[in-house]
Design a protein around this motif. Structure first.
Motif, mmCIF file in Angstrom:
data_model
loop_
_atom_site.group_PDB
_atom_site.id
_atom_site.type_symbol
_atom_site.label_atom_id
_atom_site.label_comp_id
_atom_site.label_asym_id
_atom_site.label_seq_id
_atom_site.Cartn_x
_atom_site.Cartn_y
_atom_site.Cartn_z
ATOM 1 N N ALA A 66 0.715 -0.963 -0.152
ATOM 2 C CA ALA A 66 0.028 0.133 0.118
ATOM 3 C C ALA A 66 0.922 1.509 0.069
ATOM 4 O O ALA A 66 0.119 1.794 -0.403
ATOM 5 C CB ALA A 66 -1.070 -0.060 0.894
ATOM 6 N N ALA A 67 1.806 0.941 0.653
ATOM 7 C CA ALA A 67 2.695 2.382 1.079
ATOM 8 C C ALA A 67 3.438 2.877 -0.370
ATOM 9 O O ALA A 67 3.550 3.683 -0.317
ATOM 10 C CB ALA A 67 3.839 2.201 1.616
ATOM 11 N N GLU A 68 3.762 1.827 -1.182
ATOM 12 C CA GLU A 68 4.380 1.837 -2.386
ATOM 13 C C GLU A 68 2.657 2.415 -3.527
ATOM 14 O O GLU A 68 3.476 3.303 -4.218
ATOM 15 C CB GLU A 68 4.577 0.509 -3.389
ATOM 16 N N HIS A 69 2.027 2.102 -3.014
ATOM 17 C CA HIS A 69 1.466 3.603 -4.001
ATOM 18 C C HIS A 69 0.502 4.037 -3.560
ATOM 19 O O HIS A 69 -0.541 4.375 -3.997
ATOM 20 C CB HIS A 69 -0.264 1.890 -4.384
ATOM 21 N N GLY A 70 1.679 4.379 -2.808
ATOM 22 C CA GLY A 70 0.981 6.360 -2.417
ATOM 23 C C GLY A 70 -0.046 6.165 -1.088
ATOM 24 O O GLY A 70 -0.410 7.362 -0.339
ATOM 25 N N GLN A 75 2.288 4.102 4.782
ATOM 26 C CA GLN A 75 3.791 4.324 4.887
ATOM 27 C C GLN A 75 4.012 4.872 6.066
ATOM 28 O O GLN A 75 5.085 4.498 7.085
ATOM 29 C CB GLN A 75 3.839 5.716 4.266
ATOM 30 N N ALA A 76 3.450 5.601 6.992
ATOM 31 C CA ALA A 76 3.647 5.351 8.346
ATOM 32 C C ALA A 76 3.677 4.673 9.354
ATOM 33 O O ALA A 76 4.722 3.919 10.227
ATOM 34 C CB ALA A 76 2.623 6.190 9.573
ATOM 35 N N SER A 77 2.978 3.537 8.844
ATOM 36 C CA SER A 77 2.802 1.915 10.030
ATOM 37 C C SER A 77 4.249 1.558 9.660
ATOM 38 O O SER A 77 4.578 0.489 10.286
ATOM 39 C CB SER A 77 1.225 1.490 9.550
ATOM 40 N N LEU A 78 4.177 1.084 8.063
ATOM 41 C CA LEU A 78 5.000 0.498 7.563
ATOM 42 C C LEU A 78 6.582 1.340 8.460
ATOM 43 O O LEU A 78 7.543 0.279 8.938
ATOM 44 C CB LEU A 78 5.649 1.054 5.897
ATOM 45 N N GLY A 79 6.586 2.053 8.970
ATOM 46 C CA GLY A 79 7.739 3.002 9.359
ATOM 47 C C GLY A 79 8.104 2.694 10.517
ATOM 48 O O GLY A 79 8.894 2.579 11.086
ATOM 49 N N PHE A 80 7.193 2.337 11.573
ATOM 50 C CA PHE A 80 6.797 2.650 12.923
ATOM 51 C C PHE A 80 7.439 0.927 12.564
ATOM 52 O O PHE A 80 8.514 0.312 13.701
ATOM 53 C CB PHE A 80 5.102 2.487 13.309
ATOM 54 N N LEU A 81 6.947 -0.042 11.890
ATOM 55 C CA LEU A 81 7.372 -1.456 11.786
ATOM 56 C C LEU A 81 8.472 -1.011 11.531
ATOM 57 O O LEU A 81 9.681 -1.930 12.833
ATOM 58 C CB LEU A 81 6.347 -2.951 10.818
ATOM 59 N N LEU A 82 9.103 -0.727 11.135
ATOM 60 C CA LEU A 82 10.654 -1.115 10.137
ATOM 61 C C LEU A 82 11.801 0.237 11.430
ATOM 62 O O LEU A 82 12.771 -0.741 11.901
ATOM 63 C CB LEU A 82 11.224 -0.299 8.996
ATOM 64 N N LEU A 96 12.883 5.721 9.180
ATOM 65 C CA LEU A 96 12.508 7.159 9.063
ATOM 66 C C LEU A 96 12.203 7.563 7.392
ATOM 67 O O LEU A 96 11.725 8.799 7.498
ATOM 68 C CB LEU A 96 14.093 7.577 9.079
ATOM 69 N N ARG A 97 12.634 6.800 5.865
ATOM 70 C CA ARG A 97 12.306 7.211 5.244
ATOM 71 C C ARG A 97 11.078 7.098 4.849
ATOM 72 O O ARG A 97 10.809 8.220 4.245
ATOM 73 C CB ARG A 97 13.433 5.971 4.327
ATOM 74 N N TRP A 98 10.148 6.350 5.005
ATOM 75 C CA TRP A 98 8.624 5.837 4.946
ATOM 76 C C TRP A 98 8.760 7.146 5.853
ATOM 77 O O TRP A 98 7.103 8.008 5.317
ATOM 78 C CB TRP A 98 8.430 4.494 5.538
ATOM 79 N N LEU A 99 8.691 7.139 6.997
ATOM 80 C CA LEU A 99 7.729 8.430 7.745
ATOM 81 C C LEU A 99 7.794 9.900 7.181
ATOM 82 O O LEU A 99 6.988 10.629 7.589
ATOM 83 C CB LEU A 99 8.540 7.956 9.475
ATOM 84 N N ALA A 100 9.959 9.717 7.148
ATOM 85 C CA ALA A 100 9.041 11.218 6.167
ATOM 86 C C ALA A 100 8.782 11.428 4.883
ATOM 87 O O ALA A 100 7.466 12.631 5.366
ATOM 88 C CB ALA A 100 10.891 11.376 5.730
ATOM 89 N N GLN A 101 8.391 10.091 4.107
ATOM 90 C CA GLN A 101 7.328 10.672 2.909
ATOM 91 C C GLN A 101 6.113 11.027 3.743
ATOM 92 O O GLN A 101 5.135 11.250 3.425
ATOM 93 C CB GLN A 101 7.218 9.397 2.286
ATOM 94 N N ALA A 102 5.551 9.754 4.953
ATOM 95 C CA ALA A 102 4.144 10.135 5.238
ATOM 96 C C ALA A 102 3.845 11.256 5.787
ATOM 97 O O ALA A 102 3.071 12.167 5.402
ATOM 98 C CB ALA A 102 3.922 8.986 6.192
#
Length: 120
Positions: A66-70, A75-82, A96-102
């Protein structure tokens, strides 16, 4: 796909129907196969709520799709898991990259977390 995703969510939460996790997964997967980012996100949430590392790894896979689809919440949830390494290999830089994108897209939780990380 939208109606399938809505039915999957209702089944997962027992909203207006008897809760049925297996049915929810079936409908959400069907919607996700048709390109529904919301269904991918809901599958991630469903697996993340199961509380086992194996399920967290599945959650991460759905959040990533889902994050890759925008999808911003994914994006935030993936960032937190990572960041936490919950069910996935901890990768602070990628988290941090995914959190920044979110955060760039307006996710308040991601923005607050980034503020805390960079303030310390």
């Amino acid at each position: 796909a939208g109606a399938q995703a809505n039915l999957g969510i209702a089944l997962a939460e027992g909203r207006g129907v008897e809760a049925d996790v297996a049915g929810a997964v079936r409908w959400l997967r069907s919607a996700a196969a048709q390109g529904s980012e919301d269904a991918e996100y809901q599958l991630g949430r469903l697996f993340a709520s199961r509380g086992r590392p194996r399920h967290s790894a599945r959650a991460a896979r759905w959040f990533l799709r889902a994050a890759e689809h925008g999808h911003v919440a994914s994006q935030a949830s993936l960032g937190f898991l990572l960041m936490s390494g919950d069910g996935v290999k901890q990768n602070t830089e990628e988290g941090l990259r995914w959190l920044a994108q979110a955060a760039t897209s307006g996710d308040a939780r991601a923005l607050a977390t980034l503020g805390e990380v960079y303030a310390t």
